[in-house]
Design a protein around this motif. Sequence first.
Motif, short mmCIF file in Angstrom:
data_model
loop_
_atom_site.label_atom_id
_atom_site.label_comp_id
_atom_site.label_asym_id
_atom_site.label_seq_id
_atom_site.Cartn_x
_atom_site.Cartn_y
_atom_site.Cartn_z
N VAL A 70 0.83 -1.20 0.00
CA VAL A 70 0.00 0.00 0.00
C VAL A 70 0.87 1.25 0.00
O VAL A 70 2.06 1.21 0.31
CB VAL A 70 -0.95 0.04 1.23
CG1 VAL A 70 -1.91 -1.13 1.22
CG2 VAL A 70 -0.17 0.13 2.53
N VAL A 71 0.24 2.35 -0.34
CA VAL A 71 0.84 3.66 -0.19
C VAL A 71 -0.10 4.47 0.69
O VAL A 71 -1.31 4.50 0.47
CB VAL A 71 1.13 4.35 -1.54
CG1 VAL A 71 -0.13 4.59 -2.33
CG2 VAL A 71 1.88 5.65 -1.33
N GLN A 72 0.48 5.09 1.71
CA GLN A 72 -0.28 5.97 2.59
C GLN A 72 0.02 7.40 2.12
O GLN A 72 1.18 7.82 2.08
CB GLN A 72 0.15 5.78 4.03
CG GLN A 72 -0.69 6.55 5.02
CD GLN A 72 -0.20 6.28 6.43
OE1 GLN A 72 0.93 6.61 6.77
NE2 GLN A 72 -1.04 5.65 7.23
N VAL A 73 -1.01 8.11 1.73
CA VAL A 73 -0.87 9.45 1.18
C VAL A 73 -1.26 10.46 2.25
O VAL A 73 -2.38 10.43 2.76
CB VAL A 73 -1.78 9.62 -0.07
CG1 VAL A 73 -1.66 11.01 -0.65
CG2 VAL A 73 -1.46 8.56 -1.11
N SER A 74 -0.34 11.37 2.58
CA SER A 74 -0.66 12.49 3.47
C SER A 74 -1.06 13.65 2.57
O SER A 74 -0.38 13.94 1.59
CB SER A 74 0.56 12.89 4.30
OG SER A 74 0.93 11.85 5.16
#
Length: 189
Positions: free
Chosen positions: A39-43
Amino acid sequence: DRKKQATFSAPSFWAGETKFADTAGVIGTKAGWVGDQEVVQVSYDPNTISFSELVKTAIEDNNNIPISIFYENDAEQEAVQDIVLDQPQETRKAIHTKRLDQNEFLHMADGDAKHFLRTTTLRFVPLTALQSTKINRCIAQGRMDDVIELLSPTQLVLYRAFTDLWMNRCNSMTETVEVSIMEAWRMLK
């Protein structure tokens, strides 16, 4: 500082990190896993971009590759459902949605995050989360001229000095990828 986070699966988190890098309102990305999914966690800044717009970006050009979209509350769930329903049948079949439970641990991919950035001596230069994200994408696309434009004058001097040191086989430098910029500057002293 009212940033929010959104989490999406990707065929690889390297692809996920670079996909969101040039999106206005994205402050940074982190690679990791939820369960066994990359996954990629996007801020992001919700005053600049909405959760719904990020979902659309995640789905865009996905070519019906399976993707998971994680939501954290009922409003996000409703937004995801509305967007998914607007997609063609084949795209809808490839999209999985799931509530990101607070007990579900997001394992960060410390050694693999910002893969393309880590292939250069820029990994030793203190960078903000936004710089790291954008530079990682530029390197992935072979746009080194754009990388130089993203650096401050001091960062550019450090980059050139670290490159010279590295070329002379000095291996005692400390990597600063995924380290806060304040801590990275302290590490240089």
